[in-house]
Motif scaffolding. Sequence first.
Motif, PDB file in Angstrom:
ATOM      1  N   UNK A  69       0.809  -1.217   0.000  1.00 34.67           N
ATOM      2  CA  UNK A  69       0.000   0.000   0.000  1.00 34.67           C
ATOM      3  C   UNK A  69       0.846   1.272   0.000  1.00 34.67           C
ATOM      4  N   UNK A  70       1.932   1.292   0.772  1.00 37.37           N
ATOM      5  CA  UNK A  70       2.741   2.505   0.815  1.00 37.37           C
ATOM      6  C   UNK A  70       3.396   2.770  -0.539  1.00 37.37           C
ATOM      7  N   UNK A  71       3.893   1.712  -1.202  1.00 36.09           N
ATOM      8  CA  UNK A  71       4.501   1.878  -2.525  1.00 36.09           C
ATOM      9  C   UNK A  71       3.455   2.298  -3.546  1.00 36.09           C
ATOM     10  N   UNK A  72       2.249   1.688  -3.455  1.00 32.57           N
ATOM     11  CA  UNK A  72       1.168   2.047  -4.374  1.00 32.57           C
ATOM     12  C   UNK A  72       0.812   3.521  -4.242  1.00 32.57           C
TER      13      UNK A  72
ATOM     14  N   UNK B 138       1.120   6.334  -7.021  1.00 33.30           N
ATOM     15  CA  UNK B 138      -0.098   7.029  -7.438  1.00 33.30           C
ATOM     16  C   UNK B 138       0.071   8.535  -7.319  1.00 33.30           C
ATOM     17  N   UNK B 139       0.683   8.979  -6.227  1.00 34.82           N
ATOM     18  CA  UNK B 139       0.880  10.415  -6.038  1.00 34.82           C
ATOM     19  C   UNK B 139       1.751  11.007  -7.137  1.00 34.82           C
ATOM     20  N   UNK B 140       2.841  10.307  -7.464  1.00 37.21           N
ATOM     21  CA  UNK B 140       3.735  10.797  -8.507  1.00 37.21           C
ATOM     22  C   UNK B 140       3.055  10.738  -9.871  1.00 37.21           C
TER      23      UNK B 140
END
Length: 344
Positions: free
Chosen positions: A130-133, A137-139
């Motif tokens: 989730x943290x990597x996703x 997603x933000x970038x």
Amino acid sequence: MIPIVDDSFAGFSAMLAGYRQFYLLAEAVRSGIVDAVEAGSDTPAALADCLNLQPDETGRFVDLLCTLGLLQQRDDRLGLSPFSQRFLSRASTENQRNTLLFEPLLIENWRQVGTILQQGQGALTQPQPQDAYHKRLELFQASMAEAASVRSAELWHALAPLLPPQGIIMDIGAGEGAYLRAFLQRYPDWQGIACDLPDVCVRIMCQDLPGKLTVLPCNILDQQEFSACTAAHHGTAGLVLLSNLLHCYGPQENGALLEQAAGMLTPDGLLVVHDFFRDANLYGALYDLHMLVNTWNGRCYSSIDTSALLQEVGLTHTRLIKLPSHSWAVLASRSQVALHRDEL
């Protein structure tokens, strides 16, 4: 991008070394050189000193930046070129700095095209923590918003002669809402609805929204959920936008998506598919490979195939508009007059 137009070695060499320009561009930003020049470090020696770089190597690198047109030199003083002022300066409303950060994530998959050819599309698509996703997603959203700052202006300028003075615009897959904000700034008498995944909508709601922009969280791939959303807005939208969305999905998903989207249109409303098309130009053709290596079943469609999909969902009249920055827009409506208001 460099299409093959002959069998010259010069053409081969240009294609072979195309990646070098990207890394030069990215390093000019990452190293801080662009920011430092804008802040007043106007010689190679001053750049090396303030950024703790090697003087000789910095001088050679700066020479190359000048040759490529990222920097310009007048009276032995460096400054940003018009290109860099527009796309690399932090102060520019059209800067593309997040795009430069996101592109290396995509390059990793491009290096594995052979895996796709051997194992099929989707072989590189893996679940992420989730943290990597959320970081990706933000970038991704920031990168898409930067591109939208340029492409939205092109699109709304091209559509201006076709739009009535007021109405409702529904943006499906709105991202951070860049297209809607640009539209409502140009057409303040319209109302805008941004439809996207709940976690994307949170990003929209964290911004300073125009008064006539509302947010509709929805998973458009969940047929039951999306049907409920479209039913609530059935026959109300004078304009439905799907920008850079169809290329993310396969034909069956897009058929269902377009059928629902068409139901939201007023009798003379316009549905706009703004995208890259593989029959448009080299960029569109290469974007199809980009989808092949980076998505589960996405692809770039031809403008002809897209028009056919739209006609299958009852939008019997279509029109093609070509835009300056590689993208096109396929317009569709139940009303032929709506597509040709500019000719009346």
